[in-house]
Design a protein around this motif. Structure first.
Motif, PDB file in Angstrom:
ATOM      1  N   LEU A  70       0.335   5.467   5.028  1.00 45.15           N
ATOM      2  CA  LEU A  70       1.298   4.374   5.113  1.00 45.15           C
ATOM      3  C   LEU A  70       2.654   4.663   4.477  1.00 45.15           C
ATOM      4  N   SER A  71       2.784   5.700   3.688  1.00 41.61           N
ATOM      5  CA  SER A  71       4.067   5.762   2.982  1.00 41.61           C
ATOM      6  C   SER A  71       5.214   6.087   3.948  1.00 41.61           C
ATOM      7  N   LYS A  72       6.340   5.398   3.720  1.00 43.61           N
ATOM      8  CA  LYS A  72       7.491   5.552   4.608  1.00 43.61           C
ATOM      9  C   LYS A  72       7.970   6.991   4.663  1.00 43.61           C
ATOM     10  N   ARG A  73       7.829   7.686   3.548  1.00 46.98           N
ATOM     11  CA  ARG A  73       8.270   9.080   3.497  1.00 46.98           C
ATOM     12  C   ARG A  73       7.545   9.902   4.577  1.00 46.98           C
ATOM     13  N   LEU A 104       8.917  -1.452   8.966  1.00 46.43           N
ATOM     14  CA  LEU A 104       7.792  -2.041   8.234  1.00 46.43           C
ATOM     15  C   LEU A 104       6.473  -1.484   8.756  1.00 46.43           C
ATOM     16  N   HIS A 105       5.527  -1.284   7.829  1.00 46.59           N
ATOM     17  CA  HIS A 105       4.199  -0.838   8.249  1.00 46.59           C
ATOM     18  C   HIS A 105       3.172  -1.929   7.962  1.00 46.59           C
ATOM     19  N   ILE A 106       1.921  -1.629   8.304  1.00 44.16           N
ATOM     20  CA  ILE A 106       0.879  -2.659   8.220  1.00 44.16           C
ATOM     21  C   ILE A 106       0.660  -3.098   6.755  1.00 44.16           C
ATOM     22  N   GLY A 107       0.980  -2.199   5.798  1.00 42.45           N
ATOM     23  CA  GLY A 107       0.899  -2.596   4.385  1.00 42.45           C
ATOM     24  C   GLY A 107       1.904  -3.698   4.070  1.00 42.45           C
ATOM     25  N   HIS A 108       3.097  -3.566   4.641  1.00 38.13           N
ATOM     26  CA  HIS A 108       4.091  -4.619   4.442  1.00 38.13           C
ATOM     27  C   HIS A 108       3.615  -5.946   5.018  1.00 38.13           C
ATOM     28  N   ALA A 109       2.839  -5.868   6.113  1.00 39.00           N
ATOM     29  CA  ALA A 109       2.333  -7.113   6.712  1.00 39.00           C
ATOM     30  C   ALA A 109       1.475  -7.863   5.694  1.00 39.00           C
ATOM     31  N   LYS A 110       0.745  -7.110   4.886  1.00 40.18           N
ATOM     32  CA  LYS A 110      -0.075  -7.768   3.857  1.00 40.18           C
ATOM     33  C   LYS A 110       0.816  -8.520   2.871  1.00 40.18           C
ATOM     34  N   ALA A 111       1.913  -7.885   2.460  1.00 33.39           N
ATOM     35  CA  ALA A 111       2.847  -8.532   1.525  1.00 33.39           C
ATOM     36  C   ALA A 111       3.521  -9.733   2.207  1.00 33.39           C
ATOM     37  N   ILE A 112       3.916  -9.562   3.454  1.00 35.61           N
ATOM     38  CA  ILE A 112       4.579 -10.650   4.185  1.00 35.61           C
ATOM     39  C   ILE A 112       3.659 -11.867   4.278  1.00 35.61           C
ATOM     40  N   ARG A 117       9.637 -14.494  -2.380  1.00 36.61           N
ATOM     41  CA  ARG A 117      10.582 -13.676  -1.610  1.00 36.61           C
ATOM     42  C   ARG A 117       9.810 -12.492  -1.047  1.00 36.61           C
ATOM     43  N   PHE A 118      10.256 -11.981   0.095  1.00 41.77           N
ATOM     44  CA  PHE A 118       9.746 -10.696   0.572  1.00 41.77           C
ATOM     45  C   PHE A 118      10.898  -9.715   0.414  1.00 41.77           C
ATOM     46  N   PRO A 119      10.704  -8.658  -0.386  1.00 41.14           N
ATOM     47  CA  PRO A 119      11.825  -7.785  -0.775  1.00 41.14           C
ATOM     48  C   PRO A 119      11.782  -6.360  -0.229  1.00 41.14           C
ATOM     49  N   SER A 153       6.831 -14.089  -8.043  1.00 47.15           N
ATOM     50  CA  SER A 153       7.330 -12.832  -7.506  1.00 47.15           C
ATOM     51  C   SER A 153       6.129 -11.914  -7.290  1.00 47.15           C
ATOM     52  N   LEU A 154       5.707 -11.779  -6.024  1.00 55.24           N
ATOM     53  CA  LEU A 154       4.458 -11.066  -5.726  1.00 55.24           C
ATOM     54  C   LEU A 154       4.750  -9.623  -5.333  1.00 55.24           C
ATOM     55  N   CYS A 155       4.033  -8.705  -5.938  1.00 52.57           N
ATOM     56  CA  CYS A 155       4.229  -7.298  -5.600  1.00 52.57           C
ATOM     57  C   CYS A 155       2.910  -6.562  -5.733  1.00 52.57           C
ATOM     58  N   THR A 156       2.926  -5.266  -5.515  1.00 48.90           N
ATOM     59  CA  THR A 156       1.673  -4.512  -5.529  1.00 48.90           C
ATOM     60  C   THR A 156       1.356  -4.005  -6.939  1.00 48.90           C
ATOM     61  N   LEU A 157       0.074  -3.624  -7.092  1.00 49.85           N
ATOM     62  CA  LEU A 157      -0.484  -3.360  -8.417  1.00 49.85           C
ATOM     63  C   LEU A 157       0.247  -2.326  -9.272  1.00 49.85           C
TER      64      LEU A 157
HETATM   65  P1  ATP Z   1       6.308   2.651   0.911  1.00 51.21           P
HETATM   66  O1  ATP Z   1       5.933   3.221  -0.413  1.00 51.21           O
HETATM   67  O2  ATP Z   1       5.214   2.626   1.907  1.00 51.21           O
HETATM   68  O3  ATP Z   1       7.567   3.215   1.445  1.00 51.21           O
HETATM   69  P2  ATP Z   1       7.532   0.503  -0.432  1.00 51.21           P
HETATM   70  O4  ATP Z   1       6.703  -0.222  -1.422  1.00 51.21           O
HETATM   71  O5  ATP Z   1       8.519   1.470  -0.928  1.00 51.21           O
HETATM   72  O6  ATP Z   1       6.567   1.108   0.646  1.00 51.21           O
HETATM   73  P3  ATP Z   1       9.268  -1.681   0.097  1.00 51.21           P
HETATM   74  O7  ATP Z   1      10.174  -1.883   1.239  1.00 51.21           O
HETATM   75  O8  ATP Z   1       9.851  -1.410  -1.225  1.00 51.21           O
HETATM   76  O9  ATP Z   1       8.289  -0.507   0.509  1.00 51.21           O
HETATM   77  O10 ATP Z   1       8.210  -2.874   0.017  1.00 51.21           O
HETATM   78  C1  ATP Z   1       8.460  -4.223   0.305  1.00 51.21           C
HETATM   79  C2  ATP Z   1       7.274  -5.019  -0.182  1.00 51.21           C
HETATM   80  O11 ATP Z   1       6.099  -4.634   0.502  1.00 51.21           O
HETATM   81  C3  ATP Z   1       7.013  -4.811  -1.659  1.00 51.21           C
HETATM   82  O12 ATP Z   1       6.739  -6.060  -2.257  1.00 51.21           O
HETATM   83  C4  ATP Z   1       5.818  -3.916  -1.677  1.00 51.21           C
HETATM   84  O13 ATP Z   1       5.066  -4.096  -2.847  1.00 51.21           O
HETATM   85  C5  ATP Z   1       5.070  -4.341  -0.414  1.00 51.21           C
HETATM   86  N1  ATP Z   1       4.220  -3.266   0.084  1.00 51.21           N
HETATM   87  C6  ATP Z   1       4.574  -2.002   0.409  1.00 51.21           C
HETATM   88  N2  ATP Z   1       3.501  -1.275   0.785  1.00 51.21           N
HETATM   89  C7  ATP Z   1       2.431  -2.115   0.719  1.00 51.21           C
HETATM   90  C8  ATP Z   1       1.028  -1.967   0.978  1.00 51.21           C
HETATM   91  N3  ATP Z   1       0.520  -0.802   1.401  1.00 51.21           N
HETATM   92  N4  ATP Z   1       0.238  -3.038   0.788  1.00 51.21           N
HETATM   93  C9  ATP Z   1       0.744  -4.211   0.378  1.00 51.21           C
HETATM   94  N5  ATP Z   1       2.038  -4.416   0.110  1.00 51.21           N
HETATM   95  C10 ATP Z   1       2.882  -3.383   0.268  1.00 51.21           C
END
Ligand code: ATP
Ligand code: MG
Length: 564
Positions: A276-279, A47-55, A38-40, A234-238
């Motif tokens: 990259l943080s959404k904040r 979405l930012h480029i970090g999300h693209a990695k998760a996608i 799932r992508f959650p 269920s894949l997520c970040t570290l």
């Molecule tokens: P941010 O902290 O940048 O707002 P977030 O983790 O709160 O990001 P979510 O919408 O909760 O954003 O993330 C959706 C998915 O994208 C999660 O599985 C999250 O782990 C992954 N993700 C978010 N940022 C990154 C990143 N920089 N690199 C890889 N995956 C990421």
């Protein structure tokens, strides 16, 4: 600083640790041979480029192993979430080239999650705590010191049930009580010390309105949602690896059969010169530091799209960067290299003069024009040609002429010969200056026997410059984008990000001269302005004011700047 010196030409060598885990599970026949991911995203921003990695890994794994990937909006915090974000997230995923099997919302599971919580209360595994957040935090202990049990920990089940219902009735103030899992206040993993499962929020939810006042925390909602949907991987970040024991514990309380979703953590994407943080991204939009979530300087998918990036370049890069178990920072140059490589294959070559000065070919007949042919893309023989106009008066780049040039200057300087790309060889004869001593016009003579495509005249010239005809060129605006931050690691910098912004991240050039062929360009078309860089038409463009965005320069000017 960067994690790797990737050679983009290298083929992919081996499976990443997630692929290894999936293949092992398949070999062992786990989950009936199903692969489901799932992508959650939380719908609280673009979405930012970090999300693209998760996608890429979430959808990629499902595709690679014949499974499915669902899109699940993790909408457990009504305060920050909005449907505007839901729509943009779906659109960006599609743009990246992926399709989900189903769209789900964590809020769809609120009733089931509620029932799970009630069951846990009945089993003596959850209790309502009336202490303040500060008191609860104080009792957490430290990694080496056990926490203190709450005075409410041993409340009778009936009282817990009654209070839990009250938490959801709207009659209790936010923060007045929480539901906690009853695990172990001495657990070495701090996340296992009676974590909070539910809190009270008085804010209408974008989907469920005022139906709920008690909202599940991420840790209680995420794993249970995976379980309800049948997710296998269920894949997520570290940063979530320390949450994994709790993820497993919650599921163990509820699972009835053998099926268990499993959480795997990979390294977050972080680029140099990028935040990259959404904040922070939201702050840049709200404070008008940038023009919006799709400002071409934004590291959002929207920003990259508008800047002229292709989905292929992003997908290929994610695959090359890979998925590991250790965090690091990737050189933003890798991203720029990736888009350059892709655009080199697909972009139409055109001529655009960004800082124009007139060149007059004094021995070319006045009033005469010639149609010449320009190759659309030397990298693609099927790309064809387009016509360009040659005339007595042309525009060239101001810095392609120098009156007193140093020895190794191979462009126009009196007495020197250059080739006009797709045109003739010309010899510079001088220039005219205005009253301030600035060069106003450059003069040259052409040799009719040196037209491009004619048999080799045997003449060797060292420089080739681009040009457009004054007869049919048109004016356009060009926006040159550069890195948004001046420091390599803005995320680690102690200073406020507002102090680290590059004041030259956008340069707007007006009155640039475009060859006539570009009159028909549409939003999204991609071009190489010869000798300058890759450009695309901006969405603000109108028939009367055509605007080009620079996607990326032809070469990495920053690498050169560093060597100096
Ligand atoms: P941010 O902290 O940048 O707002 P977030 O983790 O709160 O990001 P979510 O919408 O909760 O954003 O993330 C959706 C998915 O994208 C999660 O599985 C999250 O782990 C992954 N993700 C978010 N940022 C990154 C990143 N920089 N690199 C890889 N995956 C990421
Ligand atoms: Mg989040």
């Amino acid at each position: 600083m960067s994690e790797s010196n990737l050679n983009p030409e290298e083929p992919k060598k081996s499976l990443n640790f997630i692929e290894v885990a999936v293949e092992n599970d398949l070999k062992e026949g786990k989950n009936d041979g199903r692969v489901q991911t799932r992508f959650p995203p939380e719908p609280n921003g673009y979405l930012h480029i970090g999300h693209a990695k998760a996608i890429c890994i979430d959808f990629g794994i499902a595709k690679e192993y014949g499974g499915i990937c669902n899109l699940r909006f993790d909408d457990t915090n009504p305060v920050k979430e909005d449907v505007e974000y839901v729509d943009s997230i779906m659109d960006d995923i599609k743009w990246l080239g992926y399709n989900w099997a189903n769209v789900y919302y964590a809020s769809d599971y609120f009733p089931q999650l509620w029932d799970f919580a009630v069951q846990m209360i009945k089993d003596g595994k959850a209790y309502v705590d009336e202490q303040s957040a500060e008191e609860i935090a104080k009792q957490k202990g430290t990694p080496t010191q056990a926490g203190t049990e709450s005075p409410f920990r041993n409340r009778p089940v009936e009282e817990n049930l009654d209070l839990f219902n009250k938490m959801n009735s709207g009659e209790l103030a936010e923060g007045s009580m929480v539901l906690r899992a009853r695990i172990d206040m001495a657990a070495p993993n701090m996340h296992m010390r009676d974590p909070i499962m539910y809190r009270i929020i008085h804010h209408p939810h974008h989907r469920t309105g005022n139906k709920w006042y008690a909202y599940p925390m991420y840790d209680f909602a995420h794993g249970q949602s995976d379980y309800i949907e049948g997710v296998t991987h269920s894949l997520c970040t570290l940063e979530f690896d320390v949450h994994r024991p709790l993820y497993d514990w919650f599921i163990d309380q509820l699972a009835t059969g053998d099926y268990r979703p499993h959480q795997y953590e990979f390294n977050k994407l972080q680029f140099t010169y990028t935040l990259l943080s959404k904040r922070n991204l939201r702050a840049m939009v709200e404070e008008n530091i940038l023009s919006g979530w799709d400002d071409p300087r934004m590291p959002t998918i929207r920003g990259f799209r508008r800047r002229g990036y292709t989905p292929e370049s992003i997908r290929i890069l994610m695959d090359k960067i890979g998925y590991t178990k250790y965090d690091g920072v990737n050189d933003i140059g890798l991203l720029e290299h990736s888009i350059r490589e892709d655009l080199n294959k697909i972009a139409t070559r055109v001529s655009a003069v960004l800082d124009p000065i007139k060149l007059v070919i004094t021995n070319y007949p006045e009033g005469q024009t010639e149609v010449m042919s320009a190759q659309n893309n030397p990298e693609d023989e099927n790309a064809g040609n387009h016509n360009i106009t040659f005339s007595r008066e042309l525009f060239i780049e101001r810095d392609d002429f120098m009156e007193d040039a140093p020895k190794k200057y191979f462009r126009l300087t009196p007495g020197n010969e250059v080739r006009l790309k797709n045109g003739y060889i010309v010899k510079c004869t001088g220039c005219k200056k205005d009253e301030n001593g600035n060069v106003a016009e450059v003069y040259a003579e052409y040799d009719p026997l040196t037209k491009s495509g004619m048999p080799d005249s045997g003449r060797k010239v060292k420089g080739t410059i681009h040009w457009v005809s004054t007869e049919d060129c048109f004016d356009a605006e060009v926006r040159l984008y550069d890195r948004l931050f001046v420091v390599e690691n803005p995320a680690d910098d102690e200073r406020d990000f507002r102090e680290l912004l590059n004041p030259d991240s956008l340069k707007i050039l007006k009155g640039c001269k475009m060859e006539a062929y570009l009159k028909n360009a549409k939003e999204g078309d991609k071009f190489q302005f010869q000798r300058t860089g890759y450009f695309c038409i901006d969405k603000d463009s109108t028939a009367g004011n055509v605007i080009f965005n620079r996607t990326v320069s032809l070469k990495d000017s920053w690498a050169k700047a560093k060597v100096k």
